[in-house]
Design an enzyme around this catalytic site. Structure first.
Site, PDB file in Angstrom:
ATOM      1  N   SER A 101      42.407  50.455  34.320  1.00 38.26           N
ATOM      2  CA  SER A 101      42.071  50.331  35.739  1.00 38.26           C
ATOM      3  C   SER A 101      43.239  50.806  36.586  1.00 38.26           C
ATOM      4  O   SER A 101      44.303  50.196  36.626  1.00 38.26           O
ATOM      5  CB  SER A 101      41.742  48.879  36.086  1.00 38.26           C
ATOM      6  OG  SER A 101      41.644  48.782  37.492  1.00 38.26           O
TER       7      SER A 101
ATOM      8  N   HIS B 242      39.079  53.674  34.911  1.00 37.19           N
ATOM      9  CA  HIS B 242      38.290  52.792  35.771  1.00 37.19           C
ATOM     10  C   HIS B 242      38.860  52.822  37.196  1.00 37.19           C
ATOM     11  O   HIS B 242      40.061  52.652  37.405  1.00 37.19           O
ATOM     12  CB  HIS B 242      38.362  51.378  35.190  1.00 37.19           C
ATOM     13  CG  HIS B 242      37.479  50.378  35.843  1.00 37.19           C
ATOM     14  ND1 HIS B 242      36.130  50.266  35.572  1.00 37.19           N
ATOM     15  CD2 HIS B 242      37.757  49.415  36.760  1.00 37.19           C
ATOM     16  CE1 HIS B 242      35.619  49.271  36.286  1.00 37.19           C
ATOM     17  NE2 HIS B 242      36.584  48.738  37.019  1.00 37.19           N
TER      18      HIS B 242
ATOM     19  N   ASP C 148      38.521  51.210  40.924  1.00 36.53           N
ATOM     20  CA  ASP C 148      38.001  50.066  41.677  1.00 36.53           C
ATOM     21  C   ASP C 148      37.975  50.356  43.176  1.00 36.53           C
ATOM     22  O   ASP C 148      39.018  50.470  43.805  1.00 36.53           O
ATOM     23  CB  ASP C 148      38.900  48.846  41.444  1.00 36.53           C
ATOM     24  CG  ASP C 148      38.698  48.257  40.064  1.00 36.53           C
ATOM     25  OD1 ASP C 148      37.547  48.003  39.688  1.00 36.53           O
ATOM     26  OD2 ASP C 148      39.714  48.040  39.365  1.00 36.53           O
TER      27      ASP C 148
ATOM     28  N   MET D 141      37.035  48.899  46.792  1.00 33.48           N
ATOM     29  CA  MET D 141      36.777  47.615  47.474  1.00 33.48           C
ATOM     30  C   MET D 141      36.740  47.819  48.980  1.00 33.48           C
ATOM     31  O   MET D 141      37.564  48.561  49.531  1.00 33.48           O
ATOM     32  CB  MET D 141      37.906  46.632  47.152  1.00 33.48           C
ATOM     33  CG  MET D 141      38.125  46.417  45.669  1.00 33.48           C
ATOM     34  SD  MET D 141      39.498  45.297  45.398  1.00 33.48           S
ATOM     35  CE  MET D 141      39.583  45.310  43.606  1.00 33.48           C
TER      36      MET D 141
ATOM     37  N   HIS E 147      33.780  51.775  39.949  1.00 33.47           N
ATOM     38  CA  HIS E 147      33.242  50.426  40.143  1.00 33.47           C
ATOM     39  C   HIS E 147      33.225  50.132  41.637  1.00 33.47           C
ATOM     40  O   HIS E 147      34.268  49.895  42.242  1.00 33.47           O
ATOM     41  CB  HIS E 147      34.155  49.442  39.378  1.00 33.47           C
ATOM     42  CG  HIS E 147      33.812  47.999  39.568  1.00 33.47           C
ATOM     43  ND1 HIS E 147      34.662  46.982  39.183  1.00 33.47           N
ATOM     44  CD2 HIS E 147      32.711  47.385  40.089  1.00 33.47           C
ATOM     45  CE1 HIS E 147      34.107  45.819  39.461  1.00 33.47           C
ATOM     46  NE2 HIS E 147      32.926  46.025  40.011  1.00 33.47           N
TER      47      HIS E 147
ATOM     48  N   MET F 180      32.758  47.947  44.688  1.00 34.03           N
ATOM     49  CA  MET F 180      32.688  46.567  45.193  1.00 34.03           C
ATOM     50  C   MET F 180      32.526  46.669  46.699  1.00 34.03           C
ATOM     51  O   MET F 180      33.404  46.309  47.474  1.00 34.03           O
ATOM     52  CB  MET F 180      33.976  45.813  44.802  1.00 34.03           C
ATOM     53  CG  MET F 180      34.011  45.476  43.325  1.00 34.03           C
ATOM     54  SD  MET F 180      35.669  45.087  42.744  1.00 34.03           S
ATOM     55  CE  MET F 180      36.212  46.735  42.297  1.00 34.03           C
TER      56      MET F 180
ATOM     57  N   MET G 159      31.450  41.041  34.854  1.00 33.39           N
ATOM     58  CA  MET G 159      32.784  40.730  35.377  1.00 33.39           C
ATOM     59  C   MET G 159      33.292  39.471  34.668  1.00 33.39           C
ATOM     60  O   MET G 159      32.586  38.468  34.562  1.00 33.39           O
ATOM     61  CB  MET G 159      32.722  40.476  36.888  1.00 33.39           C
ATOM     62  CG  MET G 159      32.409  41.709  37.736  1.00 33.39           C
ATOM     63  SD  MET G 159      33.558  43.073  37.484  1.00 33.39           S
ATOM     64  CE  MET G 159      35.116  42.346  37.998  1.00 33.39           C
TER      65      MET G 159
ATOM     66  N   GLY H 185      37.555  41.607  43.092  1.00 37.71           N
ATOM     67  CA  GLY H 185      38.394  41.605  44.295  1.00 37.71           C
ATOM     68  C   GLY H 185      39.868  41.853  44.051  1.00 37.71           C
ATOM     69  O   GLY H 185      40.527  42.463  44.885  1.00 37.71           O
ATOM     70  N   PHE H 186      40.367  41.378  42.923  1.00 36.00           N
ATOM     71  CA  PHE H 186      41.804  41.510  42.672  1.00 36.00           C
ATOM     72  C   PHE H 186      42.066  41.755  41.195  1.00 36.00           C
ATOM     73  O   PHE H 186      41.387  41.194  40.335  1.00 36.00           O
ATOM     74  CB  PHE H 186      42.550  40.228  43.093  1.00 36.00           C
ATOM     75  CG  PHE H 186      42.427  39.937  44.559  1.00 36.00           C
ATOM     76  CD1 PHE H 186      43.316  40.503  45.476  1.00 36.00           C
ATOM     77  CD2 PHE H 186      41.395  39.141  45.040  1.00 36.00           C
ATOM     78  CE1 PHE H 186      43.188  40.261  46.838  1.00 36.00           C
ATOM     79  CE2 PHE H 186      41.248  38.897  46.397  1.00 36.00           C
ATOM     80  CZ  PHE H 186      42.149  39.453  47.302  1.00 36.00           C
ATOM     81  N   GLY H 187      43.113  42.559  40.932  1.00 34.76           N
ATOM     82  CA  GLY H 187      43.602  42.686  39.564  1.00 34.76           C
ATOM     83  C   GLY H 187      44.486  41.489  39.244  1.00 34.76           C
ATOM     84  O   GLY H 187      44.829  40.696  40.133  1.00 34.76           O
ATOM     85  N   GLY H 188      44.828  41.337  37.986  1.00 32.47           N
ATOM     86  CA  GLY H 188      45.797  40.307  37.589  1.00 32.47           C
ATOM     87  C   GLY H 188      45.267  38.886  37.551  1.00 32.47           C
ATOM     88  O   GLY H 188      46.047  37.936  37.529  1.00 32.47           O
TER      89      GLY H 188
ATOM     90  N   ASP I 159      35.202  43.456  32.452  1.00 33.90           N
ATOM     91  CA  ASP I 159      36.252  43.820  33.402  1.00 33.90           C
ATOM     92  C   ASP I 159      36.922  42.578  33.981  1.00 33.90           C
ATOM     93  O   ASP I 159      36.254  41.767  34.628  1.00 33.90           O
ATOM     94  CB  ASP I 159      35.598  44.649  34.526  1.00 33.90           C
ATOM     95  CG  ASP I 159      36.573  45.125  35.583  1.00 33.90           C
ATOM     96  OD1 ASP I 159      37.797  44.992  35.383  1.00 33.90           O
ATOM     97  OD2 ASP I 159      36.094  45.649  36.614  1.00 33.90           O
ATOM     98  N   GLY I 160      38.231  42.473  33.750  1.00 31.68           N
ATOM     99  CA  GLY I 160      39.029  41.430  34.396  1.00 31.68           C
ATOM    100  C   GLY I 160      39.765  40.542  33.408  1.00 31.68           C
ATOM    101  O   GLY I 160      39.156  39.926  32.533  1.00 31.68           O
ATOM    102  N   GLY I 161      41.091  40.551  33.513  1.00 27.62           N
ATOM    103  CA  GLY I 161      41.896  39.636  32.697  1.00 27.62           C
ATOM    104  C   GLY I 161      41.916  39.976  31.217  1.00 27.62           C
ATOM    105  O   GLY I 161      42.133  39.100  30.377  1.00 27.62           O
TER     106      GLY I 161
ATOM    107  N   GLY J  78      43.794  46.544  33.487  1.00 31.23           N
ATOM    108  CA  GLY J  78      44.703  47.031  34.523  1.00 31.23           C
ATOM    109  C   GLY J  78      46.132  46.614  34.259  1.00 31.23           C
ATOM    110  O   GLY J  78      46.940  47.377  33.704  1.00 31.23           O
TER     111      GLY J  78
END
Ligand code: DX5
Ligand code: ZN
Length: 218
Positions: free
Chosen positions: A8, A33, A35, A37, A66, A68, A137, A142-145, A175-177, A197
């Site tokens: 990402s 990827h 993102d 937003m 992606h 959002m 998801m 909304g946010f990485g990390g 996607d995410g974490g 990411g």
């Protein structure tokens, strides 16, 4: 079964996108990827067309966009023209998913659909047969990390059941974490594409981290 890593770009160094793209071109990541937003559907704003165009100029990989954003249907063709190979929209953002699916298909891009972790997986039942990819998801968009939500494993199983009841053929993306502590289990559980990411871009050796996510030794 396909096993793809999609770094990402949100976590990359935007002051040096060209070298980020060169690193990704050399890596075993097959997708990248992207993102997008809007600060309305999600409480964060990332980037739009000019950044996607810049990535397209330097990156030879499949660009996995992606969205959002609210009213995604208004911007499908522009994302396609800017370089998107796959366009994924949030089911929560549209009244008529079939219309958005048709617009993406007509643009020439592959079609992805996604839902946040609080949306029942069953909401995807009417669309799985029409899409190339369903993205679950594993954090709130909304946010990485953010921290991976472990209930995602159950949701992958549920999505597979929904798909097999309709004999639908679509790829499953998460996607995410995602990082080394959960990637292999997610592939084993049936995920085809993993987005990562921070795990990749904040590592000291991103291409090696991509290999490790894929479980490659070299
Ligand atoms: C979150 C984005 C993710 C994010 C992943 O809204 O959709 O793609 O960039 O970042 P990490 O891997 O750092 O959680
Ligand atoms: Zn994403």
């Amino acid at each position: 079964m396909e096993k793809i890593i999609a770094p990402s770009i949100l976590a990359a160094d935007f002051s040096n996108l060209q070298s980020v793209c060169q690193m990704l071109n050399r890596s075993r990541a097959e997708w990248v990827h992207i993102d997008v937003m809007d600060g309305v559907f999600v409480p964060n704003i990332s980037f739009g067309f000019p950044v996607l165009e810049a990535i397209k100029r330097h990156c030879v990989k499949t660009l996995d966009v992606h969205l959002m954003i609210r009213n995604p249907e208004k911007y499908i063709q522009r994302f396609r023209d800017a370089g998107a190979d796959i366009i994924t929209f949030h089911l929560e953002t549209v009244d008529n998913p079939q219309n958005t699916i048709d617009l993406i298909r007509k643009s020439g891009a592959k079609v992805g659909v996604t839902i946040n972790p609080n949306v029942p997986v069953a909401a995807l039942t009417p669309v799985v047969k029409q899409v190339d990819m369903a993205l679950l998801m594993s954090v709130f968009a909304g946010f990485g990390g953010q921290k991976f939500i472990p209930e995602t494993f159950e949701r992958v199983k549920e999505l597979q059941q929904i798909g097999s009841l309709q004999d639908a053929k679509f790829l499953i993306e998460i996607d995410g974490g995602i990082c080394l502590d959960n990637a292999h289990a997610l592939f084993d559980a049936g995920a085809n594409i993993l987005v990562a990411g921070n795990c990749i871009f904040h590592s000291s050796d991103p291409t090696k981290t991509i290999d490790q996510l894929l479980n490659c030794k070299e």
